[in-house]
Design an enzyme around this catalytic site. Sequence first.
Site, PDB file in Angstrom:
ATOM      1  CE1 TYR A   1     -13.092  80.872  27.419  1.00 53.58           C
ATOM      2  CE2 TYR A   1     -12.514  79.017  28.829  1.00 53.58           C
ATOM      3  CZ  TYR A   1     -12.377  80.345  28.482  1.00 53.58           C
ATOM      4  OH  TYR A   1     -11.518  81.150  29.197  1.00 53.58           O
TER       5      TYR A   1
HETATM    6  N1  LIG Z   1     -11.481  84.609  34.628  1.00 54.05           N
HETATM    7  C1  LIG Z   1     -11.103  83.344  34.497  1.00 54.05           C
HETATM    8  O1  LIG Z   1     -11.362  82.505  35.379  1.00 54.05           O
HETATM    9  C2  LIG Z   1     -10.324  82.903  33.285  1.00 54.05           C
HETATM   10  C3  LIG Z   1      -9.824  81.595  33.267  1.00 54.05           C
HETATM   11  C4  LIG Z   1      -9.107  81.170  32.161  1.00 54.05           C
HETATM   12  C5  LIG Z   1      -8.877  82.025  31.097  1.00 54.05           C
HETATM   13  N2  LIG Z   1      -9.382  83.281  31.134  1.00 54.05           N
HETATM   14  C6  LIG Z   1      -9.118  84.142  29.986  1.00 54.05           C
HETATM   15  O2  LIG Z   1      -8.613  85.379  30.404  1.00 54.05           O
HETATM   16  C7  LIG Z   1      -8.920  86.370  29.410  1.00 54.05           C
HETATM   17  C8  LIG Z   1      -9.434  87.618  30.096  1.00 54.05           C
HETATM   18  O3  LIG Z   1     -10.662  87.333  30.723  1.00 54.05           O
HETATM   19  P1  LIG Z   1     -11.134  87.980  32.113  1.00 54.05           P
HETATM   20  O4  LIG Z   1     -11.313  86.876  33.057  1.00 54.05           O
HETATM   21  O5  LIG Z   1     -10.256  89.104  32.465  1.00 54.05           O
HETATM   22  O6  LIG Z   1     -12.614  88.454  31.746  1.00 54.05           O
HETATM   23  P2  LIG Z   1     -13.168  89.855  31.268  1.00 54.05           P
HETATM   24  O7  LIG Z   1     -14.508  89.582  30.705  1.00 54.05           O
HETATM   25  O8  LIG Z   1     -13.043  90.853  32.353  1.00 54.05           O
HETATM   26  O9  LIG Z   1     -12.138  90.276  30.127  1.00 54.05           O
HETATM   27  C9  LIG Z   1     -12.276  89.960  28.776  1.00 54.05           C
HETATM   28  C10 LIG Z   1     -12.023  91.221  28.002  1.00 54.05           C
HETATM   29  O10 LIG Z   1     -11.998  90.933  26.614  1.00 54.05           O
HETATM   30  C11 LIG Z   1     -12.733  91.927  25.945  1.00 54.05           C
HETATM   31  N3  LIG Z   1     -13.246  91.413  24.681  1.00 54.05           N
HETATM   32  C12 LIG Z   1     -14.143  90.401  24.511  1.00 54.05           C
HETATM   33  N4  LIG Z   1     -14.381  90.253  23.210  1.00 54.05           N
HETATM   34  C13 LIG Z   1     -13.620  91.168  22.556  1.00 54.05           C
HETATM   35  C14 LIG Z   1     -13.463  91.500  21.196  1.00 54.05           C
HETATM   36  N5  LIG Z   1     -14.121  90.858  20.233  1.00 54.05           N
HETATM   37  N6  LIG Z   1     -12.603  92.490  20.877  1.00 54.05           N
HETATM   38  C15 LIG Z   1     -11.923  93.153  21.828  1.00 54.05           C
HETATM   39  N7  LIG Z   1     -12.046  92.889  23.140  1.00 54.05           N
HETATM   40  C16 LIG Z   1     -12.899  91.909  23.489  1.00 54.05           C
HETATM   41  C17 LIG Z   1     -13.877  92.249  26.903  1.00 54.05           C
HETATM   42  O11 LIG Z   1     -14.476  93.482  26.615  1.00 54.05           O
HETATM   43  C18 LIG Z   1     -13.143  92.240  28.227  1.00 54.05           C
HETATM   44  O12 LIG Z   1     -12.574  93.495  28.515  1.00 54.05           O
HETATM   45  C19 LIG Z   1      -9.905  85.716  28.447  1.00 54.05           C
HETATM   46  O13 LIG Z   1      -9.231  85.315  27.272  1.00 54.05           O
HETATM   47  C20 LIG Z   1     -10.368  84.493  29.215  1.00 54.05           C
HETATM   48  O14 LIG Z   1     -10.807  83.468  28.369  1.00 54.05           O
HETATM   49  C21 LIG Z   1     -10.092  83.743  32.203  1.00 54.05           C
END
Ligand SMILES: NC(=O)c1ccc[n+]([C@@H]2O[C@H](COP(=O)([O-])OP(=O)(O)OC[C@H]3O[C@@H](n4cnc5c(N)ncnc54)[C@H](O)[C@@H]3O)[C@@H](O)[C@H]2O)c1
Length: 250
Positions: A154
């Site tokens: 990651y």
């Molecule tokens: N939550 C955190 O603490 C955090 C921190 C840093 C970065 N992020 C980043 O934020 C972004 C959103 O994450 P989140 O925290 O809202 O989690 P989340 O799991 O709620 O959202 C991720 C979304 O991406 C979708 N997804 C995953 N694989 C996919 C694919 N192959 N095709 C289409 N859609 C796909 C999932 O269905 C989900 O709706 C991600 O890129 C994550 O890496 C999150």
Amino acid sequence: MLGGKSVLITGAGTGIGAAAARVFCREGAAVTLVARREKELAGLTAELTGAGHRAQYVLADVRQRADVARAVAAATEAFGGLDAAFNNAGLAAMPGPMHLVDDETYDSVMDTNVRGVWHCLQYEIAAMLEGGGGAIVNNSSTAGLVATVAGSPYIAAKHAVIGLTKAAANEYGSRGIRVNAIATGATRTGMLGEYLDQDPGREPAMAGKAMVGRLAAPHEIAEAAAWLCSDRSSYITGATVPVDGGRTAR
Ligand SMILES: NC(=O)c1ccc[n+]([C@@H]2O[C@H](COP(=O)([O-])OP(=O)(O)OC[C@H]3O[C@@H](n4cnc5c(N)ncnc54)[C@H](O)[C@@H]3O)[C@@H](O)[C@H]2O)c1
């Protein structure tokens, strides 16, 4: 701030993506919501259109080139072009020590977080070149800037997202396309919730790493994405903006 703009958001069914859909609509955008699960996308789209906003959803897997092509085409057809995109879909994995990570885990993290953004950039840029410009925001992570508790694949993937952001900004800046990344800090969504819920000590420990002493709410990341997609950030490109409560400034 985004009035009249056609915006595509990936990973829009939950978490930060769903918050972004609401914030972008509030700011006047017409949104194309992209993800794999219909239930969440259909419910969110109904909520937004019911409130008078312009929204549609496309079921697509960002790992699949043809799916991304179809999603971008749907945005341009429905809303007269593509002005902005928030490449937010991502997948976390905390598989433990690097020397024990298997290839399957490595591949799956890279496929969604890097290849997915790669596919999106390619089709979004092509559409924006046709329309005379645009703005793209990639959702990276503090793990794209520093090594965190997140697993090594990651961390590598989110660093790569920042590399792609700089490369795209460099290639297309003179043609009216700005490309930026957000270094998202720990945010209470389903992705992180699973990890935090395994041990009650984890949330306070993670919150304490931020200068503000708490996790982010999804809409706080979405607000930054909306601003970076808007003309209000017109001189910002190739940047990675930390939205992390000060986590990486320590
Ligand atoms: N939550 C955190 O603490 C955090 C921190 C840093 C970065 N992020 C980043 O934020 C972004 C959103 O994450 P989140 O925290 O809202 O989690 P989340 O799991 O709620 O959202 C991720 C979304 O991406 C979708 N997804 C995953 N694989 C996919 C694919 N192959 N095709 C289409 N859609 C796909 C999932 O269905 C989900 O709706 C991600 O890129 C994550 O890496 C999150």
